[in-house]
Design a protein around this motif. Structure first.
Motif, short mmCIF file in Angstrom:
data_model
loop_
_atom_site.label_atom_id
_atom_site.label_comp_id
_atom_site.label_asym_id
_atom_site.label_seq_id
_atom_site.Cartn_x
_atom_site.Cartn_y
_atom_site.Cartn_z
N GLU A 166 0.81 -1.22 0.00
CA GLU A 166 0.00 0.00 0.00
C GLU A 166 0.84 1.27 0.00
O GLU A 166 0.35 2.35 0.36
N ASN A 167 2.13 1.15 -0.40
CA ASN A 167 3.04 2.30 -0.36
C ASN A 167 3.12 2.92 1.04
O ASN A 167 3.31 4.13 1.21
N GLY A 168 2.93 2.06 2.05
CA GLY A 168 3.11 2.50 3.43
C GLY A 168 2.08 3.48 3.95
O GLY A 168 2.31 4.15 4.96
N ARG A 169 0.92 3.53 3.29
CA ARG A 169 -0.10 4.47 3.74
C ARG A 169 -1.49 4.02 3.34
O ARG A 169 -1.75 3.78 2.16
N MET A 170 -2.38 3.92 4.32
CA MET A 170 -3.79 3.69 4.03
C MET A 170 -4.46 5.06 3.94
O MET A 170 -4.58 5.78 4.95
#
Length: 472
Positions: A166-170
């Motif tokens: 998630e590219n390190g971000r929700m």
């Protein structure tokens, strides 16, 4: 129960079950799974509203809270539910691997020194706090923006971000949905290891089984040293789960009364409480990524101190305890579902747009840690896994006994001594932290991974062995 194939068992739909329960396990692992309430929990999971296709249990499955640990279920995005017990207390408990330019002989010479430096820089153990102290406004920025906060603060690079699930971000995260109590618990913990089965482990590549994929992942040769970091959202994530379990029980008495297993309390998707929980869960997930990222920053600094020419690159970061809105093929149609992975790893196959571009042609890296002192593995996602398990695979060895039982059978001193005799050094905040995580307290990781490989829900790329372990 019907044995469908060599490593697959099916409990056909009956009674209140909405779908069948599918269990991926060898005969040996099925005997382990049958020792606790895991199968009963799997059957109850299959009774929940809006569940699609089948409920799933992974080869490392064992009894948990609500769902079994190793439980996977997908719920219709319009008619389904979201359940904190299907995600877990340690939201975004996850694993990342850093590849290095160091060799095993070079590191073994200074193994005790690097473990001591890591121990000084990364705080471990129950209730451990990091060196970072966040004001409320800064913590809320972290919860809302995930790894972007870490990039802004200099703890992460753009490359790190690209190599996180998630590219390190929700983006759904909303810190206003996280309680003051949860924020208080998290304010001093970002960048700390915690306790339980969390660890930082210095490992060596023992065997490469898929050379071309391994090279793509940054694993270049046998004997190369890598570092595995396993931790989650600490007290903040635990409190988010607790808060919303209580709220769902209180605000939805009819649902609560109707449940055979009260731990499976849920909220129908589309309701205010479901949306609030998902936003809070996403914020806790962002905390988990930042926690591992700050430890990555400290790990890089520690290695630079002992090995000035070291270069540690993030291979990938995977999550375990999460629910995500995804699109999967069900009954021949593409359908939006909320996939709950409780103690299971996302494992998307080749070509999926959510895989970093550098890995997209081969599939998502899957990182499966063993128990302390045993092997860990790197696998790769498959098309078969997308069809069979909503792109999911096991997350580790899976407990064979409770921590209480392990403490009765083992002492920390003896476990440390046994591991040292095998050339594995352990540094821990407590003896109890070592005894309850003894290798004998876990299932056979080699067998778990073998099932995944043979069923085709995750193909083995490389086998890793431990050199030194930092435990909580």
């Amino acid at each position: 129960m019907k044995k469908e194939s060599e490593n697959t068992y099916v409990f056909e739909k009956k009674g209140d079950m909405k779908v069948p329960l599918k269990v991926f396990a060898s005969e040996k692992l099925m005997k382990d799974i049958e020792k606790d309430r895991a199968l009963e929990q799997g059957i109850n999971m299959a009774k929940l509203p809006g569940i699609c296709k089948h409920a799933i249990m992974m080869p490392d499955a064992h009894q948990g809270y609500g769902f079994p640990i190793g439980g996977v279920a997908a719920f219709d995005a319009e008619k389904g539910i979201i359940s904190p017990g299907g995600i877990g207390y340690d939201i975004n408990c996850g694993v990342r691997i850093l590849t290095s330019n160091l060799g095993v002989d070079e590191v073994r010479e200074k193994l005790e020194e690097i473990l001591n430096v890591l121990y000084e820089n990364i705080h471990t153990g129950i209730g451990s706090e990091s060196k970072i102290r966040l004001e409320t406004s800064e913590l809320e920025e972290l919860l809302d923006t995930g790894i972007d906060w870490a990039i802004k603060k200099g703890y992460a690079t753009e490359e790190d971000k690209e190599r996180c699930e998630e590219n390190g971000r929700m983006p759904q995260a909303d810190s206003s949905k996280v309680s003051d109590r949860a924020k208080k618990r998290g304010r001093k913990q970002v960048g700390s290891l915690g306790a339980g089965n969390h660890f930082i482990e210095i490992q060596a590549v023992e065997k490469i089984l898929d050379k071309s994929t391994a090279e793509k992942f940054g694993i270049k040769e046998e004997g190369q040293v890598v570092i595995m970091i396993h931790s989650g959202s600490r007290g903040l994530g635990h409190q988010v789960c607790t808060d919303y379990l209580r709220r769902m029980e209180t605000e939805q008495p009819e649902i609560f009364k109707s449940l055979e297993d009260k731990e499976l309390i849920y909220a129908p998707l589309g309701t205010e409480i479901a949306e609030d929980y998902y936003k809070a869960m996403s914020a806790a997930a962002n905390f988990g990524w930042c926690n591992r990222q700050v430890m990555t920053y400290e790990t890089r600094n520690s290695f630079k101190k002992v090995f000035p020419d070291s270069d540690l690159k993030l291979m990938y970061d995977v999550c375990h305890n999460m629910a995500k809105l995804e699109t999967h093929e069900i009954d021949g149609k593409m359908k939006k579902v909320y996939v709950h992975r409780k103690g299971a790893t996302r494992a998307f196959g080749p070509g999926h747009k959510e895989i970093p571009e550098i890995y997209r042609d081969v599939g998502q890296p899957i990182l499966i840690p063993g128990s302390m002192g045993t092997s860990s593995y790197v696998l790769v996602g498959t098309d078969e896994g997308m069809k069979e398990t909503f792109g999911s695979t096991p997350h580790g060895a899976g407990r064979l006994m409770s921590r209480h039982q392990a403490n009765k059978l083992y002492t920390g001193e003896q476990v440390q001594k046994d591991l040292k005799s095998k050339g594995i050094l352990v540094r821990s905040a407590s003896w109890r932290g070592v005894s309850e995580e003894a290798p004998g307290a876990y299932k056979d990781i080699d067998e778990v991974v073998k099932v995944s490989h043979e069923v085709g829900i995750g193909k083995i790329v490389a086998k890793l062995v431990p050199l030194g372990v930092l435990k909580g």
